[in-house]
Design a protein around this motif. Structure first.
Motif, PDB file in Angstrom:
ATOM      1  N   UNK A  21       0.864  -1.211  -0.089  1.00  0.00           N
ATOM      2  CA  UNK A  21      -0.025   0.220  -0.055  1.00  0.00           C
ATOM      3  C   UNK A  21       0.915   1.255  -0.014  1.00  0.00           C
ATOM      4  N   UNK A  22       2.121   1.268   0.580  1.00  0.00           N
ATOM      5  CA  UNK A  22       2.817   2.262   0.766  1.00  0.00           C
ATOM      6  C   UNK A  22       3.446   2.586  -0.598  1.00  0.00           C
ATOM      7  N   UNK A  23       4.020   1.644  -1.385  1.00  0.00           N
ATOM      8  CA  UNK A  23       4.714   1.822  -2.655  1.00  0.00           C
ATOM      9  C   UNK A  23       3.901   1.743  -3.910  1.00  0.00           C
ATOM     10  N   UNK A  24       2.719   1.089  -3.984  1.00  0.00           N
ATOM     11  CA  UNK A  24       1.990   0.867  -4.915  1.00  0.00           C
ATOM     12  C   UNK A  24       2.566   0.526  -6.126  1.00  0.00           C
ATOM     13  N   UNK A  25       3.352  -0.615  -6.177  1.00  0.00           N
ATOM     14  CA  UNK A  25       3.909  -1.172  -7.259  1.00  0.00           C
ATOM     15  C   UNK A  25       3.146  -1.117  -8.461  1.00  0.00           C
ATOM     16  N   UNK A  26       3.954  -1.119  -9.545  1.00  0.00           N
ATOM     17  CA  UNK A  26       3.426  -1.174 -10.942  1.00  0.00           C
ATOM     18  C   UNK A  26       3.651  -2.449 -11.557  1.00  0.00           C
ATOM     19  N   UNK A  27       2.443  -3.238 -11.837  1.00  0.00           N
ATOM     20  CA  UNK A  27       2.605  -4.364 -12.622  1.00  0.00           C
ATOM     21  C   UNK A  27       2.514  -4.360 -14.096  1.00  0.00           C
ATOM     22  N   UNK A  28       3.592  -5.129 -14.738  1.00  0.00           N
ATOM     23  CA  UNK A  28       3.316  -5.133 -16.210  1.00  0.00           C
ATOM     24  C   UNK A  28       2.733  -6.515 -16.656  1.00  0.00           C
ATOM     25  N   UNK A  29       1.150  -6.391 -16.971  1.00  0.00           N
ATOM     26  CA  UNK A  29       0.680  -7.699 -17.162  1.00  0.00           C
ATOM     27  C   UNK A  29       0.674  -7.651 -18.417  1.00  0.00           C
ATOM     28  N   UNK A  30       0.860  -9.048 -18.938  1.00  0.00           N
ATOM     29  CA  UNK A  30       0.776  -9.715 -20.269  1.00  0.00           C
ATOM     30  C   UNK A  30      -0.072 -10.936 -20.329  1.00  0.00           C
ATOM     31  N   UNK A  31      -1.551 -10.658 -20.113  1.00  0.00           N
ATOM     32  CA  UNK A  31      -2.510 -11.520 -19.855  1.00  0.00           C
ATOM     33  C   UNK A  31      -3.582 -11.642 -20.936  1.00  0.00           C
ATOM     34  N   UNK A  32      -4.489 -12.527 -20.652  1.00  0.00           N
ATOM     35  CA  UNK A  32      -5.559 -12.813 -21.727  1.00  0.00           C
ATOM     36  C   UNK A  32      -6.455 -11.909 -21.777  1.00  0.00           C
ATOM     37  N   UNK A  33      -7.303 -11.672 -22.875  1.00  0.00           N
ATOM     38  CA  UNK A  33      -8.208 -10.808 -23.160  1.00  0.00           C
ATOM     39  C   UNK A  33      -9.305 -11.022 -22.119  1.00  0.00           C
ATOM     40  N   UNK A  34      -9.454 -12.224 -21.699  1.00  0.00           N
ATOM     41  CA  UNK A  34     -10.819 -12.232 -20.719  1.00  0.00           C
ATOM     42  C   UNK A  34     -10.447 -11.555 -19.343  1.00  0.00           C
ATOM     43  N   UNK A  35      -9.332 -11.591 -19.096  1.00  0.00           N
ATOM     44  CA  UNK A  35      -8.934 -11.074 -17.606  1.00  0.00           C
ATOM     45  C   UNK A  35      -8.449  -9.830 -17.572  1.00  0.00           C
ATOM     46  N   UNK A  36      -8.079  -9.153 -18.515  1.00  0.00           N
ATOM     47  CA  UNK A  36      -7.136  -7.828 -18.428  1.00  0.00           C
ATOM     48  C   UNK A  36      -7.934  -6.779 -17.433  1.00  0.00           C
ATOM     49  N   UNK A  75      -4.785 -16.508 -23.340  1.00  0.00           N
ATOM     50  CA  UNK A  75      -5.208 -16.439 -24.970  1.00  0.00           C
ATOM     51  C   UNK A  75      -3.862 -16.139 -25.850  1.00  0.00           C
ATOM     52  N   UNK A  76      -2.829 -17.026 -25.772  1.00  0.00           N
ATOM     53  CA  UNK A  76      -1.746 -16.786 -26.648  1.00  0.00           C
ATOM     54  C   UNK A  76      -1.834 -16.757 -28.273  1.00  0.00           C
ATOM     55  N   UNK A  77      -1.274 -16.037 -28.911  1.00  0.00           N
ATOM     56  CA  UNK A  77      -1.013 -16.288 -30.231  1.00  0.00           C
ATOM     57  C   UNK A  77       0.476 -15.695 -30.870  1.00  0.00           C
ATOM     58  N   UNK A  78       0.937 -15.821 -31.858  1.00  0.00           N
ATOM     59  CA  UNK A  78       2.126 -15.801 -32.415  1.00  0.00           C
ATOM     60  C   UNK A  78       2.668 -14.534 -31.941  1.00  0.00           C
ATOM     61  N   UNK A  79       2.124 -13.506 -32.111  1.00  0.00           N
ATOM     62  CA  UNK A  79       2.480 -12.189 -31.552  1.00  0.00           C
ATOM     63  C   UNK A  79       2.745 -11.953 -30.091  1.00  0.00           C
ATOM     64  N   UNK A  80       1.849 -12.480 -29.211  1.00  0.00           N
ATOM     65  CA  UNK A  80       1.848 -12.131 -27.918  1.00  0.00           C
ATOM     66  C   UNK A  80       2.765 -13.432 -27.136  1.00  0.00           C
ATOM     67  N   UNK A  81       3.036 -14.505 -28.074  1.00  0.00           N
ATOM     68  CA  UNK A  81       3.891 -15.332 -27.807  1.00  0.00           C
ATOM     69  C   UNK A  81       5.430 -14.633 -27.809  1.00  0.00           C
ATOM     70  N   UNK A  82       5.800 -13.959 -29.013  1.00  0.00           N
ATOM     71  CA  UNK A  82       6.904 -13.306 -28.911  1.00  0.00           C
ATOM     72  C   UNK A  82       6.878 -12.236 -27.852  1.00  0.00           C
ATOM     73  N   UNK A  83       6.024 -11.699 -27.521  1.00  0.00           N
ATOM     74  CA  UNK A  83       6.023 -10.495 -26.377  1.00  0.00           C
ATOM     75  C   UNK A  83       6.451 -11.461 -24.992  1.00  0.00           C
ATOM     76  N   UNK A  84       5.996 -12.452 -24.803  1.00  0.00           N
ATOM     77  CA  UNK A  84       6.138 -13.156 -23.675  1.00  0.00           C
ATOM     78  C   UNK A  84       7.767 -13.353 -23.383  1.00  0.00           C
ATOM     79  N   UNK A  85       8.201 -14.061 -24.449  1.00  0.00           N
ATOM     80  CA  UNK A  85       9.624 -14.298 -24.474  1.00  0.00           C
ATOM     81  C   UNK A  85      10.348 -12.879 -24.301  1.00  0.00           C
TER      82      UNK A  85
END
Length: 284
Positions: A21-36, A75-85
């Protein structure tokens, strides 16, 4: 034998919550289209923030500067898979804690291979249901889409095997089972009870837990404490939300409110965390 001296204490969880709560960390999410959307709301309610960036041109650069990274294979595809790596490699190189959520692994060969490739970049924590954890460790696993057909306790040997690649691993279920290294490096098993049977009736509660793990990893002294803090925050909030709801729709709203309302007193009164005995090596 489990190392009981390394079991996260209520004081550890309380300190992690206060720091979040004090730091409010920023998460970088690479998540699926259902959950964003729901994941972002969960992080904001809990005390963190989120940036959903899953294109290959920016994923690596942002993973270097975020507080924590979530890679979710929903929900991965070729583009997001490359982004994951790209994100996993950058997070590993920069020392950014990152979480692998191997959604659907085991039942779908392409994403199972992708998850295996991502393990090479040593996620700080792995979080999944029991079947996903078992499959990721190459030990079978019976998935039904994104649902688990295995009990969480059945994933303990697989979770221990995954410590070859990660500092902490959890398998979610009615009771969550976590394994990881404590402050002295010894492996510890932790069991967290609580939560609500309504959680699996609202989409993205599991995926958003992965995001909350990434947030806590950004502020916790060890991966096991961060993983335990996220699971406990969710378990306590879900219990409170169930008391204030009548069905899945009202539960979803009450859950966000409860994530926001959970404080140190709630953790001390409601958290149910304990050590469990790890299986011997020849039983793994």
């Amino acid at each position: 034998m489990t190392s009981t001296t390394n079991v996260p204490t209520i004081d550890d969880l309380a300190d992690a919550l206060d720091t979040l709560r004090a730091r409010t960390p920023l998460v970088h999410s690479l998540t699926n289209i259902v959950s964003a959307n729901f994941l972002t709301n969960v992080l904001l309610a809990a005390g963190a923030s989120n940036a959903h960036i899953d294109n290959v041109h920016e994923a690596g650069g942002f993973a270097r500067i975020a507080g924590g990274v979530l890679i979710n294979l929903g929900t991965p595809d070729d583009g997001t898979a490359a982004a994951f790596i790209a994100a996993a490699e950058a997070a590993h190189d920069a020392g950014t804690p990152w979480v692998l959520d191997p959604v659907g692994v085991g039942g779908l060969p392409w994403r199972t291979g992708l998850a295996a490739d991502l393990l090479a970049y040593r996620p700080t924590a792995v979080r999944g249901n029991a079947s996903e954890i078992i499959a990721l460790a190459g030990r079978g696993g019976d998935t039904r889409g994104v649902d688990s057909a295995d009990e969480a306790a059945a994933a303990i040997p697989a979770a221990l095997a995954l410590l070859e690649y990660s500092d902490a691993v959890s398998a979610s279920g009615p009771v969550d089972y976590l394994v990881g290294r404590g402050r002295d490096g010894a492996v510890t098993g932790v069991r967290i009870a609580g939560g609500s049977a309504m959680l699996p009736r609202v989409t993205s509660t599991g995926c958003s837990l992965g995001g909350l793990v990434a947030a806590y990893l950004a502020v916790a002294p060890t991966a096991l404490i961060g993983l335990a803090a996220a699971h406990t925050h969710v378990a306590v909030a879900a219990e409170i939300a169930e008391q204030n709801s009548t069905g899945p729709g009202s539960f979803a709203v009450a859950y966000l409110d409860a994530l926001y309302a959970v404080d140190v007193d709630a953790l001390r009164h409601r958290a149910r965390i304990e050590a469990f005995e790890l299986p011997k090596k020849d039983e793994n």
